[in-house]
Motif scaffolding. Structure first.
Motif, short mmCIF file in Angstrom:
data_model
loop_
_atom_site.label_atom_id
_atom_site.label_comp_id
_atom_site.label_asym_id
_atom_site.label_seq_id
_atom_site.Cartn_x
_atom_site.Cartn_y
_atom_site.Cartn_z
N CYS B 141 75.76 51.55 4.41
CA CYS B 141 75.94 50.45 5.36
C CYS B 141 74.72 49.55 5.34
O CYS B 141 74.84 48.32 5.33
N TYR B 142 73.57 50.18 5.32
CA TYR B 142 72.34 49.38 5.30
C TYR B 142 72.23 48.60 3.99
O TYR B 142 71.94 47.40 3.98
N SER B 143 72.47 49.29 2.88
CA SER B 143 72.34 48.63 1.57
C SER B 143 73.25 47.42 1.48
O SER B 143 72.88 46.38 0.94
N MET B 144 74.46 47.59 2.01
CA MET B 144 75.43 46.49 1.94
C MET B 144 74.94 45.33 2.80
O MET B 144 75.02 44.17 2.39
N TYR B 145 74.45 45.68 4.00
CA TYR B 145 73.91 44.62 4.87
C TYR B 145 72.79 43.88 4.16
O TYR B 145 72.72 42.65 4.12
N LYS B 146 71.89 44.66 3.56
CA LYS B 146 70.71 44.08 2.93
C LYS B 146 71.11 43.19 1.74
O LYS B 146 70.51 42.15 1.51
N LEU B 147 72.14 43.62 1.00
CA LEU B 147 72.59 42.83 -0.15
C LEU B 147 72.96 41.40 0.28
O LEU B 147 72.62 40.43 -0.38
N PHE B 148 73.65 41.29 1.42
CA PHE B 148 74.14 39.97 1.82
C PHE B 148 73.24 39.26 2.83
O PHE B 148 73.40 38.08 3.08
N ASN B 149 72.30 40.00 3.45
CA ASN B 149 71.49 39.39 4.49
C ASN B 149 69.98 39.53 4.29
O ASN B 149 69.22 38.94 5.03
N GLY B 150 69.58 40.34 3.37
CA GLY B 150 68.15 40.61 3.23
C GLY B 150 67.73 41.69 4.23
O GLY B 150 68.55 42.25 4.95
N THR B 151 66.45 41.95 4.29
CA THR B 151 65.98 43.03 5.15
C THR B 151 65.98 42.60 6.62
O THR B 151 66.01 41.42 6.94
N PHE B 152 65.92 43.60 7.52
CA PHE B 152 65.80 43.33 8.95
C PHE B 152 64.53 42.52 9.19
O PHE B 152 64.51 41.57 9.95
N LEU B 153 63.49 42.94 8.52
CA LEU B 153 62.20 42.31 8.72
C LEU B 153 62.24 40.83 8.35
O LEU B 153 61.65 39.99 9.03
N LYS B 154 62.98 40.53 7.29
CA LYS B 154 63.07 39.14 6.84
C LYS B 154 63.75 38.29 7.92
O LYS B 154 63.30 37.18 8.21
N ALA B 155 64.79 38.85 8.53
CA ALA B 155 65.48 38.12 9.59
C ALA B 155 64.54 37.90 10.75
O ALA B 155 64.53 36.82 11.37
N MET B 156 63.72 38.91 11.05
CA MET B 156 62.74 38.77 12.14
C MET B 156 61.76 37.66 11.83
O MET B 156 61.42 36.86 12.69
#
Lengths: 656, 487
Positions: B141-156
């Motif tokens: 789930c995380y990998s898929m999120y990261k593929l399309f959105n980047g890391t949590f940190l990047k969004a922050m």
């Protein structure tokens, strides 16, 4: 026009001879390529110079009248001189033979000798206006023996020494040509053929002039070249050269037409299988390559000049010229002079200046004149001295400034490998033929000649690729080029050498592209080999999966079982090593000491026990006793075993 | 779904039973640092599914997870709890980025029986779920999120908590519906890639094609090449390819196959004059290249997030030999700059015809392979193979994947045994072999050699251990003779 632009040049060291003048007659012999300077009918000396021998032959002969023709037989054995229209005089140049002249009159009554040709060191052909006569010269008897003769009306003749073919012009229009072929005392008549003459105004009688015909060997085949000044078809302007192929057997056939697109005075040479057409009016020349793709209309192929017309490279007459030249500065030589005489295949003579040159093709300038790399390769691969030029073209197309696109690079590689593969195949079938019939080796069986056009993997690696990967090019491009070369080799089913694979691996590793490397290995693009497997092993610390890839490769090689055992033992995978060697049935021949050593090193006592027990059982099975023999040098391991597990743990011999 | 499963059971007693597969109860993401003081607990929660849950309950559940992780950390500082088993459900914890926690709560499968008095009795099957399978699903789930959105940190960094929450909401709202927890199995643990077997020459031709395409379309950064859902080449790194492969094969491709299977030819390609006849089209991006107003919107993907952190546009292009045929090759292309319609037309004209030619080459290979393997009679066994080193996966247990379920051809109990064996393998580093006698005439064999795993399911009447061992040896000799796989 830059210095680099000239692609034709006169040879650097021409043959120099005394200029023609009223007392000095100059003759050229096409067979021996010798120039004869005959002073005062020979009384004050004859000097003979050939292109290869720097030491001229000099002699005197009595002035018995005007010399019409003078030629040595092959190997300079016998000199023939024609002074009258009925006779030819001979003089032996063989040591221990009489040097007194002897004479042969032509056999046919009322015939006039047009000329003569030597076909070997002792065979000569007289061409008269009524036919030809083929003689053998008997120097020791100072006489000639007629071997064969043939009667027909002759207008003029032409001789091609390379193929020993004489062409006779017959009929009123002079355009029916009758070839004869000579070989070892035999004369054979080939089918005659007619040259189509261009339409001419009714007032003038059309006829075929000797000047418009040449004979030359191109790509191993004999061609009659006809310079047609006005095309038969009205819609095309300019002159053209028509090439008639004259095969050893069978009829002559019109094959190629070279479009000159200009009119005027022309002269032909053949250099390195290229037809060179000189145009006097513009003082330029063009070249044609009949192997390059032309327009085929169903029977004839039309060719256009390979390159734009260029002058022959300007030539300076050297200071150390003939004595007549007194000025200190080099004199520019007048090119395309009307006093030039052109002979086949590549000879240009200036009788008034006293020079004989060989015409040469310079390949380097062509590289920049022919932008289509595919066509350039086709052209270069057919040339004699092409290797270094081709390699430089390859290096150039991979360089930063002149980088070619991948499809072009692929085309070039494919052309190189096509040639390479042809040679490999020829080599192989030769080797097979030799193997099949060593005893009855036929004379037809010839080892294939490796021409300069054969560029193998080591050439490309050494001169092109190894330098290329060192340059700071984008790695994507570097890898794409290497893969393209490997693809091309594979397409021609040429086994790829492991140093190319190593180059790929090195490049990938340098850029940390291990996953790409993994995929290449997975699809066996990099072929299995022991060196490659070892290279992979060495990469394990950078890329752990390399270990697995290496073991897989060793397994597939199936000749590397010892290496597999070593690899596993070095990894302390003693049990795996033992299971592997047992799996392939080699466990009866392995060294117990090696495995016990490895097991001990693991400091895993249970593992040591297992291994020890295995060898005890092997001893029991092979020798009927579980004990190790002194030759196995396992005393220290037995002691170690006892120390840990006690004496009673040793396997007891089974007795029945 | 549940009814279908119940209907599949047969026999006189089965009618009395109702089975309910595992289901997703809740899924939430939090960061304890965002609300460290009392009264601020709500701030910790970044995403909560189902959203309808009352606020206090959300806070309670998050707090519980936090406490469990914190508590277990005292015993094992580097490896806190990964899951919590209860009678009714299981909770899985994952900390993909520092202090960001993802929690997934799965309800255990239920069997509903009729008691004698006719009242339904619910029985939770506590031991059915495999920790490794669902932990893997959570990580995915995380990998898929990261593929399309980047890391949590990047969004922050880009827009603070607000942006992160928006992205999480937007992504997981849809994604969680596609989880299908009832059909997760061993393959989810592996997260492998199925490679298409190909001869060297065809492979080199594909290489050549990709290199040329990347040269002439210079905004293309990476290319992956697939045929019939199987990977042939990836220019992306392994980890990125792994999740992209998952997306392509389980989400994007199936979505585009279904309308075609329904017999509706998508009227995408109008004949272009002077264009070579090919059946190529974009699976992402413009639908109709002739429409000047066609939208060129490509999904963004984020790769090499540990390293160079690249933001790319995902272009997926597909050709078919014939319209609606099963044989297809797809090129997934990642471009760095936003691709324009003009670029798309160029790509179509370069890639379309060549890809069609390559596809027919590959198809030929495919048929040769099929003929070679097809000559043998239906084997007595089924197997799953996985290599940790290149993620290569091969399964004869699973049928073709559809977006909704992955169908297996064997009984779920056998799949569970496979999972158990895999858990055993994880515990030790050594090579191992496990042979299990299962119900009826089934045998299950697990082998681990170096970093490879092989699971075989055999069905042989009255076979004994030795015979089973021999069978597996034979299988290895035929299927895996070109790799170093110890017997």
């Amino acid at each position: 026009m830059g210095e680099e632009d000239y692609y034709l040049e006169l040879c650097e060291r021409p043959v120099q001879f005394e200029k023609a003048n009223p007392v000095n007659c100059v003759f050229f012999d096409e067979a021996n390529k010798q120039v004869f300077a005959v002073r005062s009918g020979g009384a004050t000396g004859v000097v003979v110079k050939g292109p290869d021998d720097r030491n001229p032959i000099s002699f005197r002969m009595d002035d018995k009248g005007e010399v019409k023709c003078i030629k040595f037989s092959l190997e300079n054995k016998i000199l023939a001189v024609q002074r009258t229209s009925k006779t030819v005089d001979f003089c032996n140049f063989i040591p221990d033979n009489s040097q007194l002249e002897y004479t042969q009159e032509c056999k046919t009554k009322n015939a006039n000798i047009l000329g003569f040709c030597w076909t070997s060191s002792t065979e000569i052909v007289f061409i008269t206006d009524q036919g030809i006569e083929f003689y053998q010269v008997l120097p020791e008897k100072r006489s000639l023996k007629l071997l064969k003769s043939h009667n027909l009306n002759v207008n003029w003749y032409m001789y091609c020494p390379e193929s020993a073919v004489i062409l006779l012009s017959t009929t009123v229009l002079e355009n029916v040509l009758q070839p004869f072929h000579f070989r070892a005392g035999t004369m054979s008549k080939l089918p005659k053929f007619e040259i189509e003459l261009p339409a001419a105004p009714k007032s003038t009688k059309p006829s075929l002039s000797e000047r418009d015909i040449a004979m030359a060997t191109i790509y191993g085949q004999l061609y009659v070249l006809f310079l047609r000044h006005h095309s038969r078809t009205s819609n095309s302007t300019g002159a053209e050269v028509v090439l008639y192929h004259l095969p050893r057997e069978g009829a002559c056939k019109k094959m190629h037409i070279l479009k000159l697109n200009r009119t005027g005075k022309f002269a032909l040479n053949v250099v390195d299988n290229l037809v060179v057409v000189h145009h006097q009016d513009t003082e330029t020349s063009v070249i044609f390559d009949i192997k390059l793709r032309g327009e085929f209309d169903g029977s004839v192929t039309f060719h256009h000049p390979v390159l734009p017309a260029r002058s022959i490279q300007p030539y300076q007459i050297p200071i150390t010229g003939p004595a007549a030249v007194t000025s200190q500065s080099p004199v520019p030589c007048k090119l395309y002079s009307s006093s030039w005489i052109v002979f086949q295949p590549d000879i240009i003579i200036s009788a008034s200046q006293g020079y004989l040159w060989n015409l040469q093709v310079k390949l380097e300038p062509i590289v920049n004149l022919l932008p289509d790399k595919g066509r350039l390769m086709d052209f270069l691969l057919q040339r004699k001295e092409c290797k270094m030029v081709i390699l430089s073209v390859c290096s150039q197309m991979l360089s930063e400034s002149d980088r070619a696109s991948l499809p072009v690079i692929a085309t070039v590689f494919d052309k190189l490998n096509h040639e390479y593969k042809k040679y490999l195949d020829a080599e192989q079938s030769y080797a097979m033929a030799v193997e099949a019939g060593q005893s009855r080796s036929s004379p037809l069986l010839k080892r294939p000649v490796r021409t300069q056009a054969v560029l193998d993997q080591s050439d490309v690696y050494t001169h092109v690729l190894s330098a290329f990967v060192e340059k700071k090019m984008p790695h994507k491009f570097v890898i794409a080029v290497l893969m393209e070369y490997i693809r091309s080799l594979n397409q021609f089913q040429i086994a790829v050498q492991h140093y190319l694979h190593e180059l790929v691996i090195k490049t990938l590793v340098q850029h940390n592209l291990f996953y790409m490397l993994h995929q290449f290995l997975q699809y066996h693009v990099l072929s299995d080999s022991k060196p490659l497997a070892c290279l992979l092993l060495s990469l394990e610390s950078f890329y752990p999966p390399a270990h697995q890839l290496s073991l897989d490769m060793l397994k597939r090689l199936s000749t590397a079982n010892d290496e597999i055992v070593e690899v596993l033992l070095s990894k302390h995978q003693v049990l795996a090593a033992l299971r592997f060697i047992r799996g392939i049935g080699g466990h009866d021949n392995i060294s117990a000491r090696k495995f016990l050593d490895a097991a001990k090193q693991t400091e895993d006592n249970m593992l040591f026990y297992t291994i020890f027990r295995f060898f005890e059982q092997r001893n029991q099975r092979l020798r009927g006793s579980p004990n190790f023999t002194p030759g196995e040098h396992c005393e220290e391991h037995v002691a170690f075993f006892k120390q840990i597990f006690g004496d009673q743990a040793l396997m007891r011999p089974t007795t029945f | 779904m549940a009814a279908a499963a119940a209907g599949a059971g047969s026999g006189p007693w089965a009618a009395q039973e109702k089975q309910f597969p595992p289901a997703l109860l809740s899924f939430f993401i939090y960061n304890p640092r965002f609300g460290p003081r009392e009264g601020q607990e709500e701030n910790k929660i970044l995403f909560y599914h189902p959203n309808e849950v009352e606020k206090n309950e959300k806070i309670r559940n998050v707090g519980l997870c936090e406490a469990i992780v914190q508590f277990t950390r005292t015993f094992s500082p580097s490896k806190p709890a990964k899951s919590l088993h209860t009678q009714k459900n299981r909770q899985f914890f994952n900390e993909p980025e520092e202090n960001f926690w993802m929690v997934m709560v799965v309800r255990n499968p239920i069997i509903e029986k009729q008691s004698k008095d006719g009242k339904p009795v619910i029985e939770y099957q506590e031991e059915e779920l495999l920790d490794k399978v669902y932990s893997s699903v959570l990580r995915q789930c995380y990998s898929m999120y990261k593929l399309f959105n980047g890391t949590f940190l990047k969004a922050m960094e880009d827009g603070g908590v607000k942006l992160l929450k928006e992205r999480l909401e937007k992504f997981f709202h849809r994604y969680l519906q596609t989880l299908h927890l009832q059909s997760c199995d061993l393959l989810d643990i592996f997260g492998g890639i199925s490679f298409f077997p190909l001869d060297k020459m065809t492979y080199l031709k594909i290489q050549s094609f990709i290199n040329r395409m990347e040269e002439s379309l210079n905004i293309v950064k990476y290319t992956a090449f697939l045929y019939n859902d199987q990977l042939i080449w990836s220019g992306l790194e392994q980890d990125d390819m792994r999740i992209l492969y998952k997306y392509l094969t389980t989400s994007l491709f199936p979505r585009h196959i279904e309308p075609e299977l329904a017999g509706r030819d998508s009227p995408i390609r109008a004949e272009m004059p002077g264009n070579l006849q090919h059946y190529g089209r974009f699976l992402t991006g413009p639908l109709n290249l002739n429409d000047p107003d066609a939208k060129c919107r490509f999904p963004k993907i984020f790769v090499n997030t540990d390293d160079t952190y690249e933001e790319l546009h995902l272009i997926v292009y597909k050709t078919e030999l014939r319209p609606s045929s099963y044989t297809q090759s797809e090129a997934s292309i990642s471009a760095s700059v936003h691709p324009t319609l003009d670029f798309c037309r160029r790509l179509d004209s370069i890639v379309g015809p060549q890809l069609t030619v390559l596809a027919s080459d590959i198809c030929e290979q495919f048929n040769i392979n099929k003929r070679m393997s097809g000559s043998e009679k239906e084997p007595q066994f089924k197997f799953i193979y996985f290599n940790h080193m290149n993620l290569a996966e091969k399964s004869t247990v699973h049928m073709r994947k559809t977006p909704s379920v992955s169908l297996t051809s064997v009984h779920p109990d056998l799949m569970k045994i496979l999972g158990d064996i895999n858990s055993d393998f994880t515990r030790v580093d050594e090579d191992e072999e496990i042979i299990v006698k299962a119900m009826s005439d089934y045998w299950v064999v697990g082998k681990k050699s170096d970093r490879r795993e092989l699971y075989v399911i055999l069905n042989q009447k009255n076979a004994n251990l030795i015979e089973v061992n021999e069978e597996v040896k034979k299988l290895c000799a035929t299927q895996f003779n070109n790799i170093f796989f110890l017997d």
